[in-house]
Design an enzyme around this catalytic site. Structure first.
Site, short mmCIF file in Angstrom:
data_model
loop_
_atom_site.label_atom_id
_atom_site.label_comp_id
_atom_site.label_asym_id
_atom_site.label_seq_id
_atom_site.Cartn_x
_atom_site.Cartn_y
_atom_site.Cartn_z
N ASP A 1 35.59 40.27 45.87
CA ASP A 1 34.75 40.72 44.77
C ASP A 1 33.92 41.92 45.22
O ASP A 1 33.11 41.80 46.13
CB ASP A 1 33.82 39.57 44.36
CG ASP A 1 32.82 40.00 43.30
OD1 ASP A 1 33.02 41.05 42.66
OD2 ASP A 1 31.83 39.26 43.12
N HIS B 1 35.33 37.60 41.76
CA HIS B 1 34.03 37.51 41.09
C HIS B 1 33.81 36.13 40.46
O HIS B 1 34.56 35.72 39.59
CB HIS B 1 33.97 38.61 40.03
CG HIS B 1 32.58 38.98 39.63
ND1 HIS B 1 31.60 39.25 40.53
CD2 HIS B 1 32.01 39.15 38.41
CE1 HIS B 1 30.48 39.57 39.89
NE2 HIS B 1 30.70 39.50 38.61
N SER C 1 27.20 36.20 38.54
CA SER C 1 27.00 37.62 38.34
C SER C 1 25.54 37.90 37.98
O SER C 1 24.65 37.40 38.65
CB SER C 1 27.95 38.06 37.24
OG SER C 1 28.19 39.42 37.34
#
Ligand SMILES: *[C@@H]1O[C@H](CO)[C@@H](O)[C@H](O)[C@H]1NC(C)=O
Ligand SMILES: *[C@@H]1O[C@H](CO)[C@@H](O)[C@H](O)[C@H]1NC(C)=O
Ligand SMILES: *[C@@H]1O[C@H](CO)[C@@H](O)[C@H](O)[C@H]1NC(C)=O
Ligand SMILES: *[C@@H]1O[C@H](CO)[C@@H](O)[C@H](O)[C@H]1NC(C)=O
Ligand SMILES: *[C@@H]1O[C@H](CO)[C@@H](O)[C@H](O)[C@H]1NC(C)=O
Ligand SMILES: *[C@@H]1O[C@H](CO)[C@@H](O)[C@H](O)[C@H]1NC(C)=O
Ligand SMILES: *[C@@H]1O[C@H](CO)[C@@H](O)[C@H](O)[C@H]1NC(C)=O
Ligand SMILES: *[C@@H]1O[C@H](CO)[C@@H](O)[C@H](O)[C@H]1NC(C)=O
Ligand SMILES: *[C@@H]1O[C@H](CO)[C@@H](O)[C@H](O)[C@H]1NC(C)=O
Length: 497
Positions: free
Chosen positions: A426, A451, A184
Site C-alpha cells: 500500500d 490498502h 485510511s
C-alpha cells in the site's frame, strides 16, 4: 449505471487524497465494468439487521455563538445481531466513518470482530458525506466557505464522541467498552479518536492510516516510491518500460497528428486534448493498481505480465498499451476513458478538507521513481484553494493538533491501545506507523498487503499472512477487553464491598 462498490469508492476517495488530482467518481461510475474492485453490494439493499438512525448533532462543537447551537441530522447505523447486551457489558465496535457514504462501510472484518466478541456494531457517518449534510441538501451544504467551514476532522471526532455517548446512554450501556475501527482517513480518525477521547473508547484499530503524511514528516515522494517499488519488485523490465514511456508519449504526442496516434495506440474513447492528460491517466491506473493490489487479483502483477508478455519487437508504448488493455482495475473490454482529473473541485467535501487541514504534500521531487517529476507546490496548491473555495490551507495544523513529529516518544509516553496495521504494498504505508511504539501501541504489518486489506471481509481463499495479521489483531483486542473487564470487576467489588 453501476454504483461504485465499497472498495472502488474508497479507491477514488483516497486517490482524491493521493494524487492531488481529486477524481470525480461520476466519471468512473459511467465506465460500466467496475465490478472487479468490488465487494459489489449496492447500498440501497442493506440487510435488515442494519438499523439506520439519525442523531441531532451540534453544528459547531467549539463555539458558543448562538448560530453554533444549530443542529443537523447525523446518520449512524446499528447492528445488534451479535451483541451480548448491556447486562454483560458486551463491547461496542465503532466504525469511524471516512470520506464517504457510511452505508458502503457495513460488513467487513469488523463483523467478525463483533461476532467473536459479542459486539454491538455502530457505524458513524462523517459529517458532510452521505446523508449527513448539515445544511439540508448538498447544494446548500456546499454553497461556500461559510457553510463548509464546519467540516473538519476535529468536528467529526466530536460528533463521534457525542453519538457514542448517546447510544450508550440510550441502551444503558455505559459500562460497555467501545473500540474504534477505521481504514485510511477513517483509520487516522480512529487513532486520533483514541488520543483525544480516551475516556470514550478503550482502543483503536487503525488500518492504513497515514498519520505522518503531513508537512515534511514523510518525504513527499513516499507514495510514488512505494508504487514504484511494487512494480520494480514485481518485474524490473515492467518498471523500466513504464519509466521510459513518459518521454515516449511526449515525443509521439508532439508529432503531426501525434495526439491522434496516441489515441489509437491506447484505444482512447475520445480524442485526446494533450499528452499530459494521457500521462495523468496512466499514472492514476498504476497508483490505484498498487494501492489495491489485493489477492486474488493482484493488479500490478497482471499489468506487468501483459507489459512483459507483449510480442517480441513491441515498442515501449505498445507494451504499456498492452498492459492497460489487460488491466482490470477499472473494468475490462471497453475503450479507455481518458479524462483530465481536476486538482480540486468545488462540490467535493474532500477537496475542502484538502484545502484546509488535510494538506498531504504528495509529489515526485526526484528521479528515483518510475513516475515523472512533479514536485508538490504549496504556493500553487494554495492559489487553487483560494480560487475554488476562498480558503488558505493550514498545512501545519494537523501535526500541531494531533502530533506527528517525534511521534514515538509522544505516544510512548502517554498513549495506549492502538493497533496501526499496514501492508507494504500500500503506497499509503509510506506515511504510516510501522514500528512498535510500546507494549500497547503496536504496528502489525505484512509485506504483501495493500490498502486496509485487513478490514475487508475475510474469505476462504485469504493467504496465510493475511489470516495471521487478523489473528494478531484479534488477540490484541481480546487482551484489551480482558484488561477492561478485570478493572471493571474490581471496581464493582469495590463498590459492593
Ligand atoms: C438486564 O438487567 C436488568 C436489571 O437487572 C434486568 O431487568 C433485565 O431483564 C436484564 N436484561 C437481560 C436481557 O438479561
Ligand atoms: C444543485 O446545483 C446544481 C448546479 O448549480 C444544479 O444543476 C442542480 O439542479 C442543483 N440541485 C438541486 C437539488 O437543487
Ligand atoms: C455564503 O452564502 C450565504 C447565502 O447565500 C451568504 O449569506 C454568505 O455571506 C456566503 N458566504 C461567503 C463567505 O461568501
Ligand atoms: C434507543 O434504544 C431503543 C432500544 O432500547 C431503540 O429502539 C431506539 O431506536 C434507540 N434510539 C436511538 C436513537 O438509538
Ligand atoms: C518483493 O518480492 C519478493 C518476491 O516476490 C517478496 O518476497 C517480497 O516480500 C517483496 N517485497 C516487497 C516489499 O513487496
Ligand atoms: C478535451 O477538451 C474538450 C473541450 O475543451 C473537453 O470537452 C473534453 O472533456 C476534453 N477531453 C478530455 C479527455 O479532457
Ligand atoms: C532528473 O533527470 C533529468 C533528466 O535526466 C534531469 O534534467 C534532472 O535534473 C533530474 N532531476 C532531479 C531532481 O534529479
Ligand atoms: C500550477 O498548477 C496549474 C494547474 O494544475 C499548472 O498548470 C501550473 O503549471 C502550475 N504552476 C506551477 C508553477 O507549478
Ligand atoms: C509489534 O508487536 C506485536 C506483538 O504485540 C508483534 O506481533 C508485531 O510483529 C510487532 N511489530 C513489529 C513491527 O515489530
Amino acid at each position: 449505471m453501476a454504483l461504485p462498490s465499497f472498495q472502488l469508492w474508497l479507491a477514488l476517495l483516497l486517490l482524491a487524497a493521493v494524487c492531488a488530482s481529486a477524481v470525480n467518481p461520476r466519471i468512473f461510475a459511467g465506465l460500466g465494468g467496475l465490478k472487479r474492485l468490488a465487494a459489489s453490494r449496492s447500498f440501497s439493499d442493506l440487510p435488515p439487521e442494519y438499523e439506520i438512525h439519525y442523531y441531532r448533532q451540534t453544528l459547531d462543537h467549539f463555539n458558543y455563538k448562538p448560530e453554533s447551537y444549530a443542529t443537523f441530522q447525523h446518520r449512524y447505523i446499528l447492528n445488534y445481531k451479535y451483541w451480548g447486551g448491556a447486562n454483560t457489558s458486551s463491547p461496542i465496535f465503532v466504525y469511524t466513518g471516512e470520506e464517504g457514504d457510511i452505508t458502503y462501510d457495513v460488513e467487513g472484518f469488523i463483523l467478525d470482530l463483533a461476532a467473536r466478541f459479542k459486539g454491538l456494531l455502530l457505524y458513524i457517518e462523517h459529517r458532510y458525506y452521505g446523508k449527513s449534510m448539515p445544511f439540508g441538501s448538498e447544494n446548500q451544504t456546499f454553497q461556500n466557505s461559510s457553510t463548509l467551514g464546519y467540516l473538519s476532522s476535529e468536528q467529526a471526532l466530536a460528533d463521534y464522541a457525542q453519538v457514542i455517548v448517546h447510544v450508550k446512554k440510550n441502551l444503558s450501556a455505559e459500562n460497555c467498552p467501545a473500540i474504534a475501527v477505521g481504514g485510511s482517513y477513517g483509520g487516522m480518525l480512529a487513532s486520533w479518536f483514541r488520543l483525544k477521547y480516551p475516556h470514550i473508547i478503550i482502543g483503536a484499530l487503525a488500518s492504513s492510516a497515514p498519520i505522518l503524511y503531513f508537512e515534511d514528516i514523510t518525504p513527499q515522494d513516499g507514495y510514488h516510491a512505494v508504487v514504484s517499488r511494487n512494480f520494480r519488485n514485481t518485474s524490473e523490465s515492467c518498471y523500466n518500460t513504464i519509466k521510459k514511456s513518459w518521454s515516449e508519449i511526449d515525443r509521439v504526442g508532439a508529432e503531426t497528428n501525434g495526439l491522434l496516434t496516441l489515441g489509437n495506440i491506447f484505444n482512447s474513447c475520445m480524442p485526446l486534448n494533450s499528452s499530459q492528460e494521457l500521462k495523468d491517466y496512466l499514472a492514476l491506473i498504476y497508483k490505484v493498481s498498487a494501492q489495491f493490489d489485493n489477492p486474488p487479483d493482484y493488479y500490478v502483477e497482471n499489468l506487468c505480465k501483459a507489459i512483459d508478455g507483449a510480442p517480441q519487437g513491441t515498442d515501449t508504448l505498445g507494451r504499456v498499451a498492452a498492459g492497460l488493455d489487460a488491466s482490470t482495475i477499472f473494468g475490462e473490454g471497453s475503450c479507455l476513458y481518458v479524462y483530465e482529473p481536476p486538482v480540486i473541485f468545488r462540490q467535493s467535501a474532500w477537496s475542502w478538507q484538502k484545502c484546509t487541514e488535510m494538506v498531504i504534500p504528495m509529489g515526485v521531487d526526484n528521479n528515483n521513481t518510475m513516475f515523472e517529476l512533479s514536485p508538490f507546490d504549496l504556493n500553487n496548491f494554495t492559489k487553487t484553494c483560494q480560487e475554488v473555495f476562498g480558503v488558505t490551507p493550514r498545512p501545519s495544523w494537523v501535526p500541531v493538533q494531533f502530533g506527528g513529529r517525534d511521534i514515538k516518544s509522544a505516544l510512548e509516553n502517554f498513549a495506549s491501545n492502538i493497533i496501526f496495521s499496514n501492508g507494504f504494498r500500500d503506497p499509503w504505508s509510506a506515511g504510516g506507523i510501522l514500528e512498535n511504539i510500546s507494549d500497547s501501541v503496536v504496528a502489525i504489518h505484512t509485506d504483501r498487503g495493500a490498502h486496509f486489506l485487513d478490514l475487508l471481509s475475510p474469505t476462504r481463499s485469504d493467504p496465510a499472512w493475511l489470516v495471521d495479521q487478523r489473528d494478531k489483531e484479534i488477540k490484541i483486542i481480546a487482551f484489551w477487553l480482558e484488561e477492561y473487564y478485570a478493572k471493571l470487576a474490581s471496581k464493582t467489588r469495590g463498590r459492593t464491598g
